[in-house]
Scaffold this motif. Structure first.
Motif, mmCIF file in Angstrom:
data_model
loop_
_atom_site.group_PDB
_atom_site.id
_atom_site.type_symbol
_atom_site.label_atom_id
_atom_site.label_comp_id
_atom_site.label_asym_id
_atom_site.label_seq_id
_atom_site.Cartn_x
_atom_site.Cartn_y
_atom_site.Cartn_z
ATOM 1 N N UNK A 35 0.822 -1.206 0.000
ATOM 2 C CA UNK A 35 0.000 0.000 0.000
ATOM 3 C C UNK A 35 0.851 1.249 0.000
ATOM 4 N N UNK A 36 1.985 1.200 0.709
ATOM 5 C CA UNK A 36 2.834 2.386 0.764
ATOM 6 C C UNK A 36 3.434 2.707 -0.580
ATOM 7 N N UNK A 37 3.600 1.702 -1.437
ATOM 8 C CA UNK A 37 4.107 1.953 -2.779
ATOM 9 C C UNK A 37 3.131 2.809 -3.559
ATOM 10 N N UNK A 38 1.841 2.527 -3.366
ATOM 11 C CA UNK A 38 0.827 3.341 -4.036
ATOM 12 C C UNK A 38 0.766 4.732 -3.436
ATOM 13 N N UNK A 39 0.854 4.791 -2.092
ATOM 14 C CA UNK A 39 0.731 6.081 -1.419
ATOM 15 C C UNK A 39 1.916 6.983 -1.683
ATOM 16 N N UNK A 40 3.115 6.416 -1.909
ATOM 17 C CA UNK A 40 4.299 7.253 -2.037
ATOM 18 C C UNK A 40 4.293 8.069 -3.311
ATOM 19 N N UNK A 142 7.960 -0.367 14.583
ATOM 20 C CA UNK A 142 9.262 -0.503 13.925
ATOM 21 C C UNK A 142 9.144 -0.100 12.466
ATOM 22 N N UNK A 143 10.261 0.242 11.842
ATOM 23 C CA UNK A 143 10.199 0.596 10.424
ATOM 24 C C UNK A 143 9.923 -0.634 9.570
ATOM 25 N N UNK A 144 9.288 -0.410 8.439
ATOM 26 C CA UNK A 144 9.025 -1.476 7.466
ATOM 27 C C UNK A 144 9.899 -1.195 6.244
ATOM 28 N N UNK A 145 10.806 -2.107 5.940
ATOM 29 C CA UNK A 145 11.814 -1.869 4.914
ATOM 30 C C UNK A 145 11.489 -2.559 3.596
ATOM 31 N N UNK A 146 11.908 -1.922 2.514
ATOM 32 C CA UNK A 146 11.792 -2.537 1.191
ATOM 33 C C UNK A 146 12.935 -2.038 0.300
ATOM 34 N N UNK A 147 13.837 -2.927 -0.025
ATOM 35 C CA UNK A 147 14.917 -2.616 -0.948
ATOM 36 C C UNK A 147 14.454 -2.874 -2.387
ATOM 37 N N UNK A 148 14.647 -1.912 -3.254
ATOM 38 C CA UNK A 148 14.363 -2.066 -4.682
ATOM 39 C C UNK A 148 12.997 -2.730 -4.903
ATOM 40 N N UNK A 199 8.724 2.530 5.401
ATOM 41 C CA UNK A 199 7.328 2.861 5.721
ATOM 42 C C UNK A 199 7.170 2.955 7.232
ATOM 43 N N UNK A 200 6.270 3.835 7.664
ATOM 44 C CA UNK A 200 6.005 4.047 9.080
ATOM 45 C C UNK A 200 4.640 3.491 9.444
ATOM 46 N N UNK A 201 4.520 3.015 10.687
ATOM 47 C CA UNK A 201 3.250 2.458 11.144
ATOM 48 C C UNK A 201 2.463 3.496 11.942
ATOM 49 N N UNK A 202 1.138 3.264 12.025
ATOM 50 C CA UNK A 202 0.255 4.168 12.737
ATOM 51 C C UNK A 202 0.108 3.810 14.195
ATOM 52 N N UNK A 209 1.017 4.828 8.754
ATOM 53 C CA UNK A 209 1.560 5.910 9.555
ATOM 54 C C UNK A 209 1.826 7.181 8.780
ATOM 55 N N UNK A 210 1.467 7.209 7.511
ATOM 56 C CA UNK A 210 1.682 8.416 6.725
ATOM 57 C C UNK A 210 2.753 8.241 5.673
ATOM 58 N N UNK A 211 3.336 9.351 5.252
ATOM 59 C CA UNK A 211 4.287 9.355 4.147
ATOM 60 C C UNK A 211 5.506 8.494 4.451
#
Length: 243
Positions: A35-40, A142-148, A199-202, A209-211
């Motif tokens: 979802x964060x990929x779409x939101x970014x 905690x942060x949610x990570x995604x490389x490439x 990505x950040x959590x709410x 969590x937003x942007x």
């Protein structure tokens, strides 16, 4: 933008050991990243449903004020009587300033995020989040990570969960540590990452969590493998790199 569904890396044919860390993340964590990929794209992050409005209670009607019949009787206000002392003038009570004491979420729009590989501990990277806003912000979970184009979600190490939410006053920083690869070489599928999205959590686990943030990586990239894990947010860099 395409949505990627998390799929755990297939274990090597030579290794039957399950990857417990990766299963810890689960499909729900993967959906957060997808979802964060779409939101970014618009920099706004996800939309949180928020709390239900108290005015939406069913069966409660709000009656308007009754309209009094006009009166022709002269006013009996004591302040208008001859010789009466004038009534003191009063000012309306000051209302609380809008947003006073309000706490916000730390995310890509309220902070500056940087990452830095470190020499000790071995194969680790430090994430630093500095509050650049004017309000105290909370680093949740905690942060949610995604490389490439990575199609799986690195797990968080449960033993690093703090006792309280990390809150940052304006100008303060919070931290998270990243284990890029196992020092004993037990990880699989070593890959060099050239782009990182965080990505950040709410307020609730795995919520938006937003942007997101896309901090710069070293020019040569960052090597990681299936051992990739992350800590919960910490108050100090020492705590983030302690495990």
């Amino acid at each position: 933008m395409r949505t990627f569904h998390a799929a755990p890396l297939a274990p090597s044919a030579r290794t039957a050991r399950p990857h417990a860390r990766r299963r810890l993340a689960g499909a729900v964590m993967a959906s957060l990243v997808a979802l964060s990929l779409t939101a970014c794209q618009d920099g706004k992050g996800f939309k949180d449903g928020g709390e239900a409005s108290a005015s939406g209670s069913a069966g409660v009607a709000t009656a308007g004020p009754a309209t009094a019949a006009p009166s022709t009787a002269p006013s009996t206000d004591a302040s208008s009587a001859p010789g009466a002392a004038p009534a003191p003038k009063t000012s309306p009570a000051p209302s609380a300033a809008s947003g006073a004491g309000e706490r916000v979420l730390c995310n890509g729009s309220t902070t500056r995020v940087t990452v830095q590989p470190v020499s000790r501990p071995l194969n680790h990277m430090l994430i630093t989040v500095k509050n650049t806003g004017s309000k105290t912000c909370d680093l949740t979970y905690h942060p949610v990570l995604r490389f490439d184009e990575m199609q799986w979600v690195p797990a968080a190490r449960p033993e690093t969960k703090p006792q309280a939410v990390v809150s940052l006053a304006p100008g303060e920083s919070g931290y998270a540590g990243v284990l890029l690869s196992a020092a004993d070489g037990s990880g699989e599928g070593a890959t060099t990452g050239h782009r990182l999205m965080i990505a950040f959590q709410g307020r609730t686990p795995l919520s938006d969590g937003g942007a997101s943030a896309t901090p710069d990586l070293p020019a040569a990239g960052v090597v990681y493998d299936s051992s990739l894990t992350v800590t919960y947010w910490q108050r100090s860099s020492a705590d983030a790199l302690a495990s």
